[in-house]
Design a protein around this motif. Structure first.
Motif, short mmCIF file in Angstrom:
data_model
loop_
_atom_site.label_atom_id
_atom_site.label_comp_id
_atom_site.label_asym_id
_atom_site.label_seq_id
_atom_site.Cartn_x
_atom_site.Cartn_y
_atom_site.Cartn_z
N PHE A 180 -74.80 22.04 15.88
CA PHE A 180 -75.25 23.74 16.12
C PHE A 180 -76.28 23.60 14.79
CE2 PHE A 180 -75.98 28.04 15.73
CZ PHE A 180 -75.86 28.10 17.28
N ILE A 181 -75.09 23.18 13.90
CA ILE A 181 -76.36 23.39 12.35
C ILE A 181 -77.38 22.97 11.91
CG2 ILE A 181 -75.66 24.03 9.39
CD1 ILE A 181 -72.90 25.22 10.79
N GLU A 182 -76.83 21.40 12.23
CA GLU A 182 -77.77 20.86 12.36
C GLU A 182 -79.34 20.96 12.86
OE1 GLU A 182 -75.94 16.92 12.67
OE2 GLU A 182 -75.20 16.84 10.80
N GLY A 183 -79.17 21.25 14.66
CA GLY A 183 -79.84 21.08 15.36
C GLY A 183 -80.56 22.43 15.17
N LEU A 184 -80.68 23.86 14.28
CA LEU A 184 -81.25 24.61 13.65
C LEU A 184 -81.29 24.29 12.18
CD1 LEU A 184 -79.61 28.13 15.51
CD2 LEU A 184 -81.53 27.18 15.65
N GLY A 185 -81.15 24.06 11.50
CA GLY A 185 -82.04 23.31 10.57
C GLY A 185 -81.26 24.38 9.91
N LEU A 186 -80.09 24.18 10.05
CA LEU A 186 -79.23 25.90 8.91
C LEU A 186 -79.07 25.39 7.47
CD1 LEU A 186 -77.00 27.62 11.15
CD2 LEU A 186 -79.31 28.09 11.00
N TYR A 187 -79.35 25.69 6.76
CA TYR A 187 -78.64 25.96 5.57
C TYR A 187 -78.12 27.10 4.34
CZ TYR A 187 -78.84 25.11 0.22
OH TYR A 187 -78.29 24.88 -1.58
N ILE A 188 -76.80 27.23 4.57
CA ILE A 188 -76.46 28.11 3.85
C ILE A 188 -75.46 28.21 2.82
CG2 ILE A 188 -74.36 29.38 4.76
CD1 ILE A 188 -74.73 29.13 7.80
N VAL A 189 -75.71 28.76 2.39
CA VAL A 189 -74.65 29.20 0.63
C VAL A 189 -73.73 30.06 0.65
CG1 VAL A 189 -74.95 29.48 -1.67
CG2 VAL A 189 -76.85 28.12 -0.41
N SER A 190 -72.45 29.93 0.48
CA SER A 190 -71.59 31.07 0.06
C SER A 190 -70.96 30.65 -1.24
CB SER A 190 -70.49 30.65 1.16
OG SER A 190 -69.89 29.11 1.05
N PHE A 191 -71.37 31.57 -1.93
CA PHE A 191 -70.75 31.75 -3.00
C PHE A 191 -69.75 32.97 -3.84
CE2 PHE A 191 -73.12 36.06 -2.65
CZ PHE A 191 -73.01 37.20 -3.28
N ASP A 192 -69.25 32.90 -4.46
CA ASP A 192 -68.07 33.91 -5.56
C ASP A 192 -67.87 34.88 -5.62
OD1 ASP A 192 -66.15 31.70 -4.38
OD2 ASP A 192 -66.18 30.31 -6.53
N ARG A 193 -67.40 36.05 -4.76
CA ARG A 193 -68.21 37.18 -5.64
C ARG A 193 -68.05 37.31 -7.17
NH1 ARG A 193 -66.89 41.66 -3.87
NH2 ARG A 193 -65.79 41.25 -1.78
N PRO A 194 -68.43 38.51 -7.92
CA PRO A 194 -68.22 38.49 -9.20
C PRO A 194 -66.10 38.72 -9.47
CG PRO A 194 -69.94 39.32 -9.15
CD PRO A 194 -69.64 38.89 -7.42
N GLY A 195 -65.63 38.13 -10.30
CA GLY A 195 -64.30 37.87 -10.64
C GLY A 195 -63.32 37.46 -9.23
N TYR A 196 -64.47 36.88 -9.03
CA TYR A 196 -63.52 35.68 -6.82
C TYR A 196 -63.73 34.65 -7.29
CZ TYR A 196 -62.35 39.61 -4.14
OH TYR A 196 -61.69 41.03 -3.58
N GLY A 197 -62.95 33.56 -7.15
CA GLY A 197 -62.58 32.49 -7.70
C GLY A 197 -62.91 31.50 -8.54
N GLU A 198 -64.52 31.00 -8.69
CA GLU A 198 -65.04 30.58 -10.06
C GLU A 198 -65.73 31.46 -10.78
OE1 GLU A 198 -65.24 26.48 -10.22
OE2 GLU A 198 -63.15 26.19 -8.75
N SER A 199 -66.52 32.63 -10.05
CA SER A 199 -67.82 32.99 -10.59
C SER A 199 -67.14 34.51 -11.54
CB SER A 199 -68.67 34.05 -9.63
OG SER A 199 -68.83 33.12 -8.79
N ASP A 200 -67.71 34.68 -12.62
CA ASP A 200 -67.01 35.02 -13.66
C ASP A 200 -67.38 36.77 -13.34
OD1 ASP A 200 -67.17 32.86 -15.75
OD2 ASP A 200 -70.22 33.45 -16.67
N PRO A 201 -66.22 37.15 -14.29
CA PRO A 201 -65.90 38.88 -13.33
C PRO A 201 -67.15 39.72 -14.36
CG PRO A 201 -63.90 37.84 -15.03
CD PRO A 201 -65.08 36.73 -14.21
N ASP A 202 -67.45 40.66 -13.43
CA ASP A 202 -68.57 41.41 -13.82
C ASP A 202 -67.51 42.88 -14.16
OD1 ASP A 202 -71.27 43.29 -14.08
OD2 ASP A 202 -71.87 42.65 -12.67
#
Length: 345
Positions: A89-111
């Protein structure tokens, strides 16, 4: 002697109070003794880093480019819009999706200066550094859905479309009738009412309130089952059988800069009210969608209905019998993506 004892006790009490209300410094990823950096990251205008994860087809061949914004107590790995979607489904629609860690979460620096506006600008800069082009789509779930309001306010000229999935509501937004917001607020568990009051009125006590042992703190943080609908519990029971290898990353840099700051911003005093926003697509060159379950126990559906009524340019989708976790249900994410990208209801 009594005066000396009193002074010593007072100093001790003040020292305890200071320590109790001041969170420990964050353990920043990549710093000495801090968690390792394992994700690709971009360096922002102020030197901070945002960690991200790519899904779908490559951006070179993508037809649609989407930034997904995760919810409370989650990371870039929790891109629910892709969880149960078939790859074809994703390939058929041609979707490029980027998820990211909001600041302070995961590996994104706190702000420490994080705000509704700063996060919208972070998203714009992430899109620019990843080569998204002049316009892109944003999809946010829960607290991430709330972030989409900031995108509609501060970077509407960069959006091709936007979707809010069960976005968290701030009971103090201007524009809500007092009786409606109070009725919805009073339906929350008493312990959550107190947590929200602290986050809004005395945010400097947020860390203490959510770590003290005298009174029950947030039921959302503790994931109490009674805050979830029947559909939510069915979804959770299925995922309980799967091991989440990324769970430890959520708060690995500290609870304060992740979940506590989330609460302070989400329920603090905003510079604007979503109900005052103007249509970012007056010529129908894009669309904004709001999806909500009518049995959502975390975010009152009555307030979403009111927002949708005040903003007639929003396409409102209410799902009967659905709770807060509806995007994970089989077939729902496909419908969400089709509505946003293809205009199919």
């Amino acid at each position: 002697m009594l005066k000396r004892i009193t002074v010593v006790l007072l100093i001790g009490l003040l020292a305890w109070a200071y320590q109790a209300t001041h969170p420990p410094p964050p353990s920043i990823c990549g710093s000495p003794g801090g968690p390792p950096v394992t994700a690709p990251r971009v360096k922002l205008r102020d030197g901070r880093h945002l960690a991200y994860k790519e899904h779908g087809v490559s951006k070179e061949v993508a037809k649609y480019k989407i930034i997904f914004i995760h919810g409370f107590g989650s990371t870039r790995h929790d891109a629910v819009i892709t969880t149960n979607v078939p790859p074809e489904f994703i390939e058929g629609l041609g979707l490029y999706i980027v998820s990211f860690d909001r600041p302070g979460y995961g590996e994104s620096d706190p702000d420490p200066k994080r705000s509704v506006k700063s996060l919208a600008l972070d998203i714009e800069e992430l899109a620019d550094q990843l080569g998204f082009g002049s316009k892109f789509y944003v999809i946010g779930q829960s607290m991430g859905g709330q972030v989409v309001w900031g995108c509609l306010k501060y970077i509407p000229h960069r959006l091709a479309g936007a979707t809010l999935l069960a976005p968290v509501v701030n009971y103090w937004w201007q524009g809500f009738p007092a009786n409606l917001s109070m009725e919805a607020y009073n339906k929350q568990p008493p312990q959550d009412q107190w947590t929200l009051r602290v986050s809004h009125y005395i945010p400097w006590l947020t860390y203490w309130w959510n770590t003290q042992q005298w009174f029950p703190a947030s039921s959302v943080i503790s994931s109490k089952p009674d805050i979830f609908s029947r559909q939510d519990l069915e979804i959770l029971s299925k995922f309980a059988l799967r091991e989440n290898p990324h769970k430890a990353q959520v708060k690995q840099q500290g609870e304060f800069e992740s979940i506590h700051r989330d609460m302070m911003i989400g329920f603090g005093s905003w510079e604007f009210s979503p109900m005052d926003l103007e249509n970012p697509f007056p010529n129908n060159e894009g669309s904004v969608h709001l999806w909500h379950g009518d049995e959502d126990g975390l975010v009152p559906v009555t307030l979403q209905r009111y927002i949708a009524k005040k903003l007639p340019w929003i396409q409102y989708h209410e799902l009967p019998g659905a709770g807060h976790l509806f995007p994970v249900a089989i077939g729902v994410s496909e419908a969400i993506l089709k509505a946003l990208l293809l205009g199919q209801s």
